[in-house]
Design a protein around this motif. Sequence first.
Motif, PDB file in Angstrom:
ATOM      1  N   HIS A 147       0.830  -1.200   0.000  1.00 33.46           N
ATOM      2  CA  HIS A 147       0.000   0.000   0.000  1.00 33.46           C
ATOM      3  C   HIS A 147       0.862   1.246   0.000  1.00 33.46           C
ATOM      4  O   HIS A 147       1.865   1.305   0.701  1.00 33.46           O
ATOM      5  N   HIS A 148       0.419   2.230  -0.771  1.00 33.35           N
ATOM      6  CA  HIS A 148       1.060   3.553  -0.787  1.00 33.35           C
ATOM      7  C   HIS A 148       2.560   3.448  -1.026  1.00 33.35           C
ATOM      8  O   HIS A 148       3.378   3.920  -0.260  1.00 33.35           O
ATOM      9  N   ALA A 201       2.527   7.914  -5.162  1.00 36.34           N
ATOM     10  CA  ALA A 201       2.421   6.515  -4.715  1.00 36.34           C
ATOM     11  C   ALA A 201       1.247   5.786  -5.368  1.00 36.34           C
ATOM     12  O   ALA A 201       0.239   6.396  -5.725  1.00 36.34           O
ATOM     13  N   ALA A 202       1.402   4.471  -5.471  1.00 39.58           N
ATOM     14  CA  ALA A 202       0.285   3.616  -5.892  1.00 39.58           C
ATOM     15  C   ALA A 202      -0.516   3.281  -4.638  1.00 39.58           C
ATOM     16  O   ALA A 202       0.069   2.913  -3.611  1.00 39.58           O
ATOM     17  N   GLU A 203      -1.835   3.388  -4.757  1.00 41.02           N
ATOM     18  CA  GLU A 203      -2.651   3.018  -3.588  1.00 41.02           C
ATOM     19  C   GLU A 203      -2.403   1.547  -3.241  1.00 41.02           C
ATOM     20  O   GLU A 203      -2.245   1.195  -2.081  1.00 41.02           O
ATOM     21  N   ARG A 204      -2.384   0.721  -4.287  1.00 38.50           N
ATOM     22  CA  ARG A 204      -2.039  -0.701  -4.082  1.00 38.50           C
ATOM     23  C   ARG A 204      -1.165  -1.148  -5.256  1.00 38.50           C
ATOM     24  O   ARG A 204      -1.468  -0.800  -6.399  1.00 38.50           O
ATOM     25  N   TRP A 242     -12.238  -0.787  -8.159  1.00 42.02           N
ATOM     26  CA  TRP A 242     -10.996  -0.011  -8.241  1.00 42.02           C
ATOM     27  C   TRP A 242     -10.582   0.186  -9.701  1.00 42.02           C
ATOM     28  O   TRP A 242     -10.653  -0.765 -10.491  1.00 42.02           O
ATOM     29  N   GLY A 286      -0.030  10.359  -7.483  1.00 46.39           N
ATOM     30  CA  GLY A 286       0.028   8.898  -7.551  1.00 46.39           C
ATOM     31  C   GLY A 286      -1.160   8.292  -8.273  1.00 46.39           C
ATOM     32  O   GLY A 286      -1.879   8.987  -9.002  1.00 46.39           O
ATOM     33  N   PRO A 292      -4.678   5.891  -8.013  1.00 41.96           N
ATOM     34  CA  PRO A 292      -5.669   5.252  -7.143  1.00 41.96           C
ATOM     35  C   PRO A 292      -5.869   3.795  -7.551  1.00 41.96           C
ATOM     36  O   PRO A 292      -5.411   3.365  -8.610  1.00 41.96           O
ATOM     37  N   GLY A 293      -6.586   3.038  -6.710  1.00 41.70           N
ATOM     38  CA  GLY A 293      -6.975   1.678  -7.076  1.00 41.70           C
ATOM     39  C   GLY A 293      -5.808   0.716  -7.028  1.00 41.70           C
ATOM     40  O   GLY A 293      -5.031   0.699  -6.071  1.00 41.70           O
ATOM     41  N   THR A 340      -2.421  -0.975  -9.032  1.00 36.77           N
ATOM     42  CA  THR A 340      -1.420  -0.929 -10.110  1.00 36.77           C
ATOM     43  C   THR A 340      -0.795  -2.310 -10.222  1.00 36.77           C
ATOM     44  O   THR A 340      -0.325  -2.868  -9.223  1.00 36.77           O
TER      45      THR A 340
END
Length: 317
Positions: free
Chosen positions: A27-28, A42-45, A67, A84, A86-87, A89
């Motif tokens: 996460h992040h 950042a990537a949320e996930r 997502w 970044g 969301p959802g 990646t």
Amino acid sequence: MQSKPQVLELRTDLPSRLRKILLPAAHHILLAPFTTWRIGGAAERLLTPHSIEEAAEMLAAARGEGWPVFFLGRGSNLLIDDAGLPGLTLHLAGSLQWLKFGQNTVMVGAGVYLPRLAATMARRGWTGFEFLIGIPGTVGGAVRLNAGIGAGREISDILKSVTVLTPELELKTLTAGELGLGYRQSHLLNFPRWLVVEVEFHLQAQAPPKELQANLRRIIQQRQAKFPPEKLTCGSVFKNPPQGPPAGWLIDRAGFKGKTIGDAQVSTHHANFIINRGRATAIQVKTLVADIQEAVWKLHNVHLKREVVFLPDDFQG
Ligand SMILES: Cc1cc2nc3c(=O)[nH]c(=O)nc-3n(C[C@H](O)[C@H](O)[C@H](O)COP(=O)(O)OP(=O)(O)OC[C@H]3O[C@@H](n4cnc5c(N)ncnc54)[C@H](O)[C@@H]3O)c2cc1C
């Protein structure tokens, strides 16, 4: 476009599988280090699929949760927003890494690094893949926009077919003829939610590996002489217009060589490159890109189209 898709059957224990699959999602995670520009939030996930089935499970999970999904290869042709992604990646570099030789073709996983493919094919004595040594991306990232280093040395010259996984979990195989391939162009650009999972290339003539390896060295030297010495770039920012002088020439004539916004700078070496001098942000690059487009339009009446992808901007909706 093509035809006879195979719908992937996911395992019947999917709900518990999905929980397991999503559990290791980081996460992040800051994405800048995953790009050649070293820019982006950042990537949320972030998840790496280790097989096509795993990729399908991840897509199914994301769809279930509502997502958005983004694909990241080697990050050598994209600008990730400062805010970044969301959802979810999916990180493909380092995953989907296979090479399977058939009689006249080779099947290559979409995550394979192009210079590695070039080196492997040269070692095995297969001609036609040498130009890939200079393109620092994955096979999947390259096929979407028919990457290449000039006429007669593009992915389309050796491509037989591409297999994609759709958000509906269909596996479709599209022949090169169905892909509308042209200069930095393919129909895949119209389907940004399709994940390229495998690419089939024609095997060309054979030649002594030593000869091919010398060719690789020659191509690397030529590119080192042509490209800016600075490392933090994404290659060419704009496509060359179909008619007329190349993008770099137009940008140079508009007076942009060396122009700087924050730490984003138009290369003094080659005006179609934007360099990150250390702490450039996505907004600085985007402003520079917009300024260049406006100036080139005013001066030359040419609309420069971006080659580099803006994420998530280009994939909204
Ligand atoms: C120094 C340098 C030199 C370069 N020289 C060249 C050159 O000579 N010729 C050239 O054509 N390009 C060149 N490039 C650009 C770049 O390397 C290529 O476009 C490369 O093919 C991008 O692959 P990637 O894996 O890095 O894609 P990324 O940058 O990670 O992604 C680019 C786009 O492809 C999508 N994508 C990535 N993988 C997949 C997949 N498996 N399925 C579906 N979509 C996917 C991403 O979502 C994104 O929209 C250069 C870049 C650099 C930094």
